[in-house]
Design a protein around this motif. Structure first.
Motif, mmCIF file in Angstrom:
data_model
loop_
_atom_site.group_PDB
_atom_site.id
_atom_site.type_symbol
_atom_site.label_atom_id
_atom_site.label_comp_id
_atom_site.label_asym_id
_atom_site.label_seq_id
_atom_site.Cartn_x
_atom_site.Cartn_y
_atom_site.Cartn_z
ATOM 1 N N LEU A 77 -2.917 -7.430 2.343
ATOM 2 C CA LEU A 77 -2.264 -6.363 1.591
ATOM 3 C C LEU A 77 -1.489 -6.909 0.399
ATOM 4 N N ARG A 81 -2.271 -5.552 -3.392
ATOM 5 C CA ARG A 81 -1.273 -4.882 -4.231
ATOM 6 C C ARG A 81 -1.336 -5.335 -5.684
ATOM 7 N N SER A 333 -8.161 -1.034 -3.033
ATOM 8 C CA SER A 333 -6.903 -1.778 -2.956
ATOM 9 C C SER A 333 -5.693 -0.875 -3.204
ATOM 10 N N THR A 337 -2.900 0.297 -0.050
ATOM 11 C CA THR A 337 -1.496 -0.127 -0.127
ATOM 12 C C THR A 337 -0.557 1.030 -0.497
#
Length: 475
Positions: A77, A81, A333, A337
């Motif tokens: 993660l 980010r 992505s 997140t």
């Protein structure tokens, strides 16, 4: 963080994309909503992350466990980010690569009504968003005034723009704005598809949508006219640069476009620091992200290839595939997140923003469309409606349903519209600059500016294009 961990994080995006594809393939409801696999994959990753499953795993696992905060390790993660702000530059750098840049006269003649309407709708989203923020969200819910820009960023800009502006939100002290923008962008897609299809059915029943279902056959003459209208040319051959692999060559073109954008960005930051920034102590360009300037870099590269008569070396299909790959990585992505806590903590403002945006977009399509687009307003307006609710692809989808055989100039006009639309709003310079402008000059000042610009485009569109009669009335 090691290189292996970063590489593994990218591999996991591929795994989730495959999972999203399989889920979409076996879930009719998702196919009916036309949600792309990347968005489905992003939401699956979100569910498996700290926001949902991560609330359950601490009940069974030790804090030292890799899966203590969910089934997606924290290091993955952390890598994800950072990706949206990087890959948005690739998406925007490719917008004009491989496409002949037509003259402004031709663009205006073909797509003028949609350019004006698109600008009116986008600037109008700033107006309704800022009014809602100033009158309700800030005084009653304590929302940051920057929330007034969320509708335009999310509904016209979409997931890519919302994710790409994360660093700008952070720099201006409104970090939760990025999560709210991504959530609103998802609402926008659902609104665009569901409401758009309802509007097509309503138009069909009322006899307004006359080309739904298409035609079973065309004469040879009609096929030639359609091909000419949309610029199809089966004799055109894209030449490859044999001294370098085609994929590497096109990645190099994108890289050059982004580098040009970066040089422009740093030049503007330096110019501002030496001139009006030093005089007024007001700085905007340090907060403006790279991606709209990367788009200008792509235009510069394309114009250079056109002038040198070597445009045939740019394969638009390959550019499109690279852009699609970058957008898929960005969406997975960004959604994975997303902070559900932020949306939960601001659920009422979130619902109000989505509701107001939907009402404005439907009003613009139903009331402004027939008055600002002189010919084929329904089919052409659907493209604008779809784009105004989060995705260009939604606009293309709705036009495909309403005019599957391209019997109207909707698709051609929609494509030309982007050249005078995308550089400014919907993820362009204005969208990127709106947050720092509101931050530096205040929401009231920006509201006044947005209202004046919206009124200008509305009046111009209603008077100039609204006065044009359709061809069939000229007989």
């Amino acid at each position: 963080m090691s290189a292996n961990m970063i590489g593994f994080s990218f591999l996991m995006i591929g795994v989730f994309l495959m999972i999203g594809k399989v889920v979409r393939l076996h879930t009719k409801a998702l196919r009916d909503l036309f949600l792309p696999s990347s968005i489905i994959a992003g939401f699956i990753a979100l569910l498996l992350g700290p926001g949902v499953v991560g609330r359950i795993t601490p009940l069974f696992l030790e804090e030292s466990s890799m899966f203590y905060n969910g089934l997606i390790p924290t290091f993955i993660l952390d890598v994800w980010r950072t990706l949206p702000g990087m890959f948005i530059n690739i998406v925007f750098a490719t917008l004009f690569l491989g496409k002949a840049v037509p003259s402004v006269k031709k663009i205006w003649k073909t797509a003028g009504p949609q350019v004006v309407m698109g600008q009116a709708v986008s600037w109008g989203q700033y107006v309704v968003g800022l009014l809602l923020t100033l009158l309700v969200l800030t005084p009653f819910f304590g929302m940051n005034p920057l929330a007034g820009a969320l509708i335009e960023i999310s509904f016209v800009g979409g997931h890519g723009t919302a994710a790409g502006l994360k660093d700008t939100f952070d720099a201006l002290g409104f970090s939760e704005g990025a999560d709210l923008a991504l959530g609103l962008a998802t609402v926008g897609i659902l609104v665009g598809v569901v409401v758009g299809i309802l509007l097509i059915n309503l138009g069909f029943k009322k006899g307004i949508a006359q080309h739904v279902g298409g035609r079973s056959h065309f004469t040879d003459s009609e096929r030639e006219q359609i091909a000419e209208r949309h610029g199809y040319d089966t004799d055109t051959e894209v030449k490859e640069a044999k001294a370098i692999e085609p994929l590497a060559f096109h990645l190099s073109l994108i890289a050059v476009s982004i580098v040009i954008g970066y040089i422009l960005q740093q030049g503007l930051i330096g110019l501002e620091a030496l001139t009006w920034g030093a005089w007024t102590d007001v700085y905007l360009f340090p907060y403006v992200p790279l991606f709209p300037l990367a788009m200008i870099g792509g235009m510069i590269v394309q114009i250079f290839f056109d002038k040198m008569n070597i445009h045939m070396y740019i394969d638009q299909d390959l550019i499109s595939k690279i852009s699609g790959f970058a957008l898929d990585v960005l969406l997975v992505s960004a959604l994975a997140t997303l902070s559900l806590d932020v949306i939960g903590d601001n659920i009422i403002p979130f619902i109000l923003l989505g509701f107001v945006a939907t009402v404005w977009n439907v009003f613009a399509f139903m009331k402004l469309g027939p008055r600002m687009i002189p010919e084929y307003w329904f089919e052409r307006g659907l493209g604008d409606f779809g784009q105004a609710t989060g995705m260009t692809a939604t606009g293309l989808l709705l036009m495909k349903i309403a005019d599957p055989d391209h019997q109207t100039p909707a698709l051609e006009a929609f494509g030309y519209k982007q050249i005078l639309f995308e550089p400014f709003v919907g993820g362009g310079l204005v969208t990127a600059a709106s947050l720092p402008l509101i931050y530096q000059f205040g929401p009231v000042t920006f509201l006044i500016i947005a209202t004046i610009i919206t009124a200008f485009f509305l009046i111009f569109g209603l008077v100039h294009f609204g006065g044009m009669k359709p061809k069939w009335l000229r007989k």
